[in-house]
Design a protein around this motif. Structure first.
Motif, PDB file in Angstrom:
ATOM      1  N   ARG A 180       0.792  -1.370   0.229  1.00 18.00           N
ATOM      2  CA  ARG A 180       0.166  -0.024  -0.067  1.00 18.00           C
ATOM      3  C   ARG A 180       0.955   0.896   0.011  1.00 18.00           C
ATOM      4  O   ARG A 180       1.342   1.678   1.011  1.00 18.00           O
ATOM      5  CB  ARG A 180      -1.088  -0.060   1.257  1.00 18.00           C
ATOM      6  N   GLN A 181       0.948   2.220  -1.039  1.00 13.32           N
ATOM      7  CA  GLN A 181       0.731   3.616  -1.128  1.00 13.32           C
ATOM      8  C   GLN A 181       0.558   4.773  -0.277  1.00 13.32           C
ATOM      9  O   GLN A 181      -0.781   4.552  -0.877  1.00 13.32           O
ATOM     10  CB  GLN A 181       1.102   3.848  -2.567  1.00 13.32           C
ATOM     11  N   LEU A 182       1.463   5.281   0.998  1.00 18.14           N
ATOM     12  CA  LEU A 182       0.626   6.030   1.464  1.00 18.14           C
ATOM     13  C   LEU A 182       0.483   7.496   1.221  1.00 18.14           C
ATOM     14  O   LEU A 182      -0.082   8.360   0.686  1.00 18.14           O
ATOM     15  CB  LEU A 182       0.865   5.810   2.834  1.00 18.14           C
ATOM     16  N   MET A 183       1.532   7.898   1.112  1.00 14.02           N
ATOM     17  CA  MET A 183       1.910   9.450   0.101  1.00 14.02           C
ATOM     18  C   MET A 183       2.955   9.452  -1.393  1.00 14.02           C
ATOM     19  O   MET A 183       2.741   8.282  -1.965  1.00 14.02           O
ATOM     20  CB  MET A 183       2.578  10.083   1.070  1.00 14.02           C
ATOM     21  N   GLN A 184       3.273   9.971  -1.765  1.00  9.65           N
ATOM     22  CA  GLN A 184       4.217  10.147  -2.857  1.00  9.65           C
ATOM     23  C   GLN A 184       5.495  10.687  -2.583  1.00  9.65           C
ATOM     24  O   GLN A 184       5.580  11.827  -1.956  1.00  9.65           O
ATOM     25  CB  GLN A 184       3.530  10.866  -4.052  1.00  9.65           C
ATOM     26  N   ALA A 185       6.642  10.846  -3.688  1.00  9.85           N
ATOM     27  CA  ALA A 185       8.126  10.893  -3.355  1.00  9.85           C
ATOM     28  C   ALA A 185       8.173  11.866  -4.264  1.00  9.85           C
ATOM     29  O   ALA A 185       8.863  12.899  -3.718  1.00  9.85           O
ATOM     30  CB  ALA A 185       9.024   9.310  -4.210  1.00  9.85           C
ATOM     31  N   GLU A 186       7.413  12.875  -4.847  1.00  7.59           N
ATOM     32  CA  GLU A 186       7.714  14.195  -5.271  1.00  7.59           C
ATOM     33  C   GLU A 186       7.908  15.551  -4.535  1.00  7.59           C
ATOM     34  O   GLU A 186       8.914  16.190  -4.380  1.00  7.59           O
ATOM     35  CB  GLU A 186       6.625  14.726  -6.739  1.00  7.59           C
ATOM     36  N   THR A 187       7.461  15.172  -3.781  1.00  5.46           N
ATOM     37  CA  THR A 187       7.707  15.882  -2.284  1.00  5.46           C
ATOM     38  C   THR A 187       7.790  15.780  -0.582  1.00  5.46           C
ATOM     39  O   THR A 187       8.178  14.314  -0.316  1.00  5.46           O
ATOM     40  CB  THR A 187       6.632  17.306  -2.240  1.00  5.46           C
ATOM     41  N   ALA A 188       8.146  16.161   0.005  1.00  7.07           N
ATOM     42  CA  ALA A 188       8.562  15.614   1.433  1.00  7.07           C
ATOM     43  C   ALA A 188       7.602  15.505   2.281  1.00  7.07           C
ATOM     44  O   ALA A 188       6.257  15.702   1.843  1.00  7.07           O
ATOM     45  CB  ALA A 188       9.152  16.930   2.321  1.00  7.07           C
ATOM     46  N   VAL A 189       7.755  14.118   2.706  1.00 12.28           N
ATOM     47  CA  VAL A 189       6.973  13.498   3.815  1.00 12.28           C
ATOM     48  C   VAL A 189       7.530  13.392   5.642  1.00 12.28           C
ATOM     49  O   VAL A 189       8.389  13.081   5.662  1.00 12.28           O
ATOM     50  CB  VAL A 189       6.142  12.241   3.435  1.00 12.28           C
ATOM     51  N   SER A 190       6.415  14.148   6.263  1.00 18.00           N
ATOM     52  CA  SER A 190       7.109  13.754   7.874  1.00 18.00           C
ATOM     53  C   SER A 190       6.256  12.782   8.350  1.00 18.00           C
ATOM     54  O   SER A 190       4.910  12.128   7.880  1.00 18.00           O
ATOM     55  CB  SER A 190       6.639  14.910   8.462  1.00 18.00           C
ATOM     56  N   ILE A 191       6.951  12.164   9.493  1.00 17.48           N
ATOM     57  CA  ILE A 191       5.867  10.861   9.756  1.00 17.48           C
ATOM     58  C   ILE A 191       5.725  11.118  11.633  1.00 17.48           C
ATOM     59  O   ILE A 191       7.172  11.368  11.916  1.00 17.48           O
ATOM     60  CB  ILE A 191       7.036   9.615   9.504  1.00 17.48           C
ATOM     61  N   ARG A 192       5.030  11.668  12.250  1.00 20.16           N
ATOM     62  CA  ARG A 192       4.858  11.487  14.092  1.00 20.16           C
ATOM     63  C   ARG A 192       4.555  10.178  13.902  1.00 20.16           C
ATOM     64  O   ARG A 192       3.193   9.733  13.682  1.00 20.16           O
ATOM     65  CB  ARG A 192       4.303  12.615  13.915  1.00 20.16           C
ATOM     66  N   ARG A 193       5.498   9.604  14.906  1.00 20.94           N
ATOM     67  CA  ARG A 193       4.483   8.389  16.116  1.00 20.94           C
ATOM     68  C   ARG A 193       3.964   8.905  17.379  1.00 20.94           C
ATOM     69  O   ARG A 193       4.851   9.690  18.177  1.00 20.94           O
ATOM     70  CB  ARG A 193       5.717   7.621  16.329  1.00 20.94           C
ATOM     71  N   SER A 194       2.996   8.842  17.070  1.00 18.39           N
ATOM     72  CA  SER A 194       1.719   9.065  18.309  1.00 18.39           C
ATOM     73  C   SER A 194       1.373   8.693  19.545  1.00 18.39           C
ATOM     74  O   SER A 194       0.565   8.766  20.546  1.00 18.39           O
ATOM     75  CB  SER A 194       0.510  10.142  18.003  1.00 18.39           C
ATOM     76  N   GLY A 195       1.386   7.015  18.887  1.00 16.58           N
ATOM     77  CA  GLY A 195       1.283   6.225  19.902  1.00 16.58           C
ATOM     78  C   GLY A 195       2.175   4.281  19.358  1.00 16.58           C
ATOM     79  O   GLY A 195       2.741   5.007  18.471  1.00 16.58           O
ATOM     80  N   PRO A 196       2.004   3.650  19.732  1.00 13.72           N
ATOM     81  CA  PRO A 196       2.569   1.984  19.456  1.00 13.72           C
ATOM     82  C   PRO A 196       1.939   2.216  17.878  1.00 13.72           C
ATOM     83  O   PRO A 196       3.139   1.451  17.379  1.00 13.72           O
ATOM     84  CB  PRO A 196       2.416   1.294  21.001  1.00 13.72           C
ATOM     85  N   ARG A 197       0.907   2.463  18.187  1.00 10.26           N
ATOM     86  CA  ARG A 197       0.135   1.989  16.420  1.00 10.26           C
ATOM     87  C   ARG A 197      -0.034   2.941  15.808  1.00 10.26           C
ATOM     88  O   ARG A 197      -1.167   3.194  15.082  1.00 10.26           O
ATOM     89  CB  ARG A 197      -0.412   0.350  16.702  1.00 10.26           C
ATOM     90  N   GLN A 198       0.103   4.314  16.308  1.00  6.55           N
ATOM     91  CA  GLN A 198      -0.446   5.593  15.575  1.00  6.55           C
ATOM     92  C   GLN A 198       0.345   6.073  14.927  1.00  6.55           C
ATOM     93  O   GLN A 198       1.494   6.774  15.508  1.00  6.55           O
ATOM     94  CB  GLN A 198      -0.752   6.097  16.625  1.00  6.55           C
ATOM     95  N   PHE A 199      -0.143   6.522  13.627  1.00  3.97           N
ATOM     96  CA  PHE A 199       1.195   7.451  13.114  1.00  3.97           C
ATOM     97  C   PHE A 199       0.063   8.972  11.751  1.00  3.97           C
ATOM     98  O   PHE A 199      -1.167   8.666  12.426  1.00  3.97           O
ATOM     99  CB  PHE A 199       2.584   6.448  11.984  1.00  3.97           C
ATOM    100  N   VAL A 200       1.101   9.516  11.931  1.00  2.00           N
ATOM    101  CA  VAL A 200       0.623  11.450  11.485  1.00  2.00           C
ATOM    102  C   VAL A 200       1.276  11.162  10.220  1.00  2.00           C
ATOM    103  O   VAL A 200       2.385  11.553  10.631  1.00  2.00           O
ATOM    104  CB  VAL A 200      -0.085  12.158  12.435  1.00  2.00           C
TER     105      VAL A 200
END
Length: 621
Positions: free
Chosen positions: A479-499
């Protein structure tokens, strides 16, 4: 030479042309290339027990002729029995609109491929040789057309040389799934030859109609053959206008019946930006045709392809204007050299008109000028020969410039390209595709794969089919979530939670990407390489119209995905809730140009993955 030896000499010349054509294209007949759509279509043509057990099959039995005809070019459709599974497996991206569909009606092309899998299953060389045979038959029919038009002299010979060296046939010749383009060329050749003979024997008109029907049953682009039919009856045919209209009538009726059947059975493309249906969206098609028809004409006349891939923004209008001006040059040269007779006008007008239906594809493609080349080859051959016979020293004249450019672009450069192919090993385009969907060296077997910043959702679509064909490990889902042309940030808010947050938002169509970079001076394809151009295929899964709302959710086996922020109607921020622990996270690394395993941030931390053009290493909105 005696009168009796003339036919023998002409026959010998014909065989020399066939030998030359065969020698220049042998690398393709010996090819083992199998890539992209070939993998998806192999499942329809041969089946696979593993994929069938998982539920990948649509209605029917994969491998049967009926299934091949109904599904070889059936990429996705909401009415398909396997549609929900394909979305669950990530074969179709999460942002695909509910009504999106791409399903084409090409039964004659499917029949040929199905015979390949029945007669020589797994022998890719013979499959490619089949494609080459179709091309050789098309050239043979066109040679007879040229010879009947201007005799067996230099005009037919030079036209054949221009045709054999045409670069637009290389792409469909090396790609098995694009054989339908070669079938269109063969159908066109038979239509032209039958129309020519029908002037003396009207019964040949039946052959022309049947050949046109074969084109329509090979690919949607078969409607472009009607442009040649119209040009023939208006410019080259004999008889009264009433008789010409009567001869045109069966082609019109056949086109209408084909379209009614096509639309009534739900074929075509909808809710995607890669295709424009002239009847469903006439205004959009007309606007696109006004801009891109001159571009396609420029491509065909200049012997180059896809210059619009790198010409964007306001430059596109200058590009189109340049196309219009270039189209006028052969007309002026032909009139100056006094070769613009009725047959010349038919060849040139038919070639240019045949490009009009091709503007239904929103991006030009190396296959699109294949049908234009038979007419252009004869038109340019007439100009070249007339110039060298009449004014061989006036190279700086208008006619001389057209002749010189034609020699360089249609003879010299294509010949060097063919020789390079003969002297080098056959290229394997799958080696490029494998970087996007094979995940070599990564532990993917049976695991859900989440790709933070995917490069090409279309190539990712082929992962399960490619893995099954080669007997490679297969992911539980990709599963592709976002795209690679521009920057992507990943914040982990819990053991299984991400933004996840995408700089600039999710760019769903080529137009979105081009608009995003319009004022930056950067171009998405500037870096070169297949992944740099992959943004051109992003519209394969969306038409760009806003359909998203904050709070919208998608539930999959491995995660729940929810939109938490939009930018100009496009998803900008996603909240993820994992449902499983054995998920493999990947990201596209622009330095190594391949997918790598992602080390997840700790709870409360944020990491940034740079884009190709926006490498901001701080928070962004």
């Amino acid at each position: 030479m005696t009168a009796g030896s003339a036919p023998a000499a002409r026959s010998q010349r014909l065989w020399w042309w066939l030998v030359l054509a065969l020698l220049l294209h042998l690398p393709f007949a010996a090819s083992t290339a199998f890539f992209a759509d070939d993998y998806l279509q192999a499942f329809a043509l041969a089946g696979d027990a593993g994929l069938q057990q998982q539920g990948f099959a649509n209605q029917g039995q994969p491998g049967s002729l009926a299934y091949a005809i109904n599904n070889q070019f059936n990429f996705f459709h909401p009415d398909n029995a396997n549609h929900a599974l394909l979305k669950q497996k990530g074969v179709l991206p999460w942002w695909l609109p509910d009504e999106a569909a791409i399903r084409f009606f090409r039964p004659l092309a499917s029949l040929g491929h199905w015979l390949d899998y029945r007669l020589w299953p797994g022998n890719l060389q013979l499959m490619h040789a089949h494609s080459l045979l179709v091309l050789l038959l098309a050239w043979l029919a066109l040679f007879f057309f040229y010879r009947r038009a201007y005799g067996a002299g230099s005009t037919a010979a030079l036209a054949m040389l221009l045709l054999v060296l045409d670069v637009s046939i290389l792409y469909p010749l090396q790609w098995l799934a694009a054989r339908n383009t070669l079938l269109l060329l063969l159908s066109l050749a038979l239509v032209l030859l039958a129309l020519q003979r029908s002037e003396q024997r009207p019964a040949w008109l039946v052959v022309a109609v049947l050949a046109y029907l074969a084109g329509l049953l090979s690919a949607e682009g078969g409607v472009a053959i009607a442009a040649y039919v119209l040009a023939w009856l208006l410019l080259a045919g004999h008889g009264s206008w009433r008789s010409r209209l009567l001869r045109l009538l069966p082609f019109v009726l056949l086109t209408l019946l084909w379209r009614l059947y096509y639309q009534g059975h739900g074929y075509g493309a909808q809710a995607v930006s890669q295709y424009l249906d002239p009847l469903a969206a006439p205004l959009a098609f007309a606007g696109h045709a006004l801009l891109y028809w001159p571009v396609l004409a420029l491509h065909a006349l200049a012997g180059i392809e896809a210059s619009d891939y790198v010409i964007t923004g306001r430059w596109r209008y200058l590009h189109a204007l340049a196309g219009v001006l270039v189209v006028l040059l052969p007309v002026l040269a032909a009139r100056r050299l006094q070769v613009a007779d009725r047959l010349w006008w038919f060849c040139y007008a038919g070639a240019l008109l045949s490009l009009l239906p091709m503007t239904a594809l929103t991006l030009s493609d190396p296959r699109l000028s294949v049908l234009a080349q038979p007419g252009l080859a004869l038109a340019l051959a007439r100009i070249l020969l007339a110039f060298w016979r009449q004014r061989p020293l006036r190279v700086l004249s208008l006619a001389g410039l057209v002749a010189l450019a034609s020699l360089v672009l249609h003879v010299l450069l294509p010949l060097l390209l063919r020789l390079a192919l003969l002297l080098s090993p056959a290229a394997d385009p799958d080696a490029v595709d494998a970087r996007f969907n094979a995940f070599d060296g990564l532990d993917i077997a049976g695991r859900p794969v989440l790709i933070v910043n995917g490069v090409d959702a279309l190539r990712l679509m082929m992962h399960p089919y490619r893995a099954a064909w080669h007997g490679l490990p297969q992911a539980a889902s990709t599963r592709q979530l976002m795209q690679a042309e521009t920057a992507v940030s990943i914040r982990r808010s819990g053991p299984r939670q991400f933004v996840l947050q995408q700089q600039g938002g999710l760019l769903l169509t080529p137009a979105d990407v081009q608009r995003h970079f319009a004022g930056s001076g950067l171009h998405p394809a500037r870096a070169g390489g297949a992944e740099a151009y992959s943004y051109l295929l992003s519209g394969f899964f969306h038409d760009g119209r806003p359909r998203f709302v904050i709070g919208q959710r998608w539930q999959f086996d491995e995660l729940e995905l929810r939109i938490s922020a939009l930018q100009q109607g496009r998803p900008q921020q996603l909240q993820l809730q994992l449902q499983q622990d054995n998920v493999l996270w990947l990201y596209w690394d622009w330095h190594s140009r391949r997918y790598r395993e992602l080390a997840l941030p700790a709870i409360g931390e944020t990491i940034f993955i740079r884009g190709k053009y926006d490498d901001t290493q701080q928070g962004f909105q």
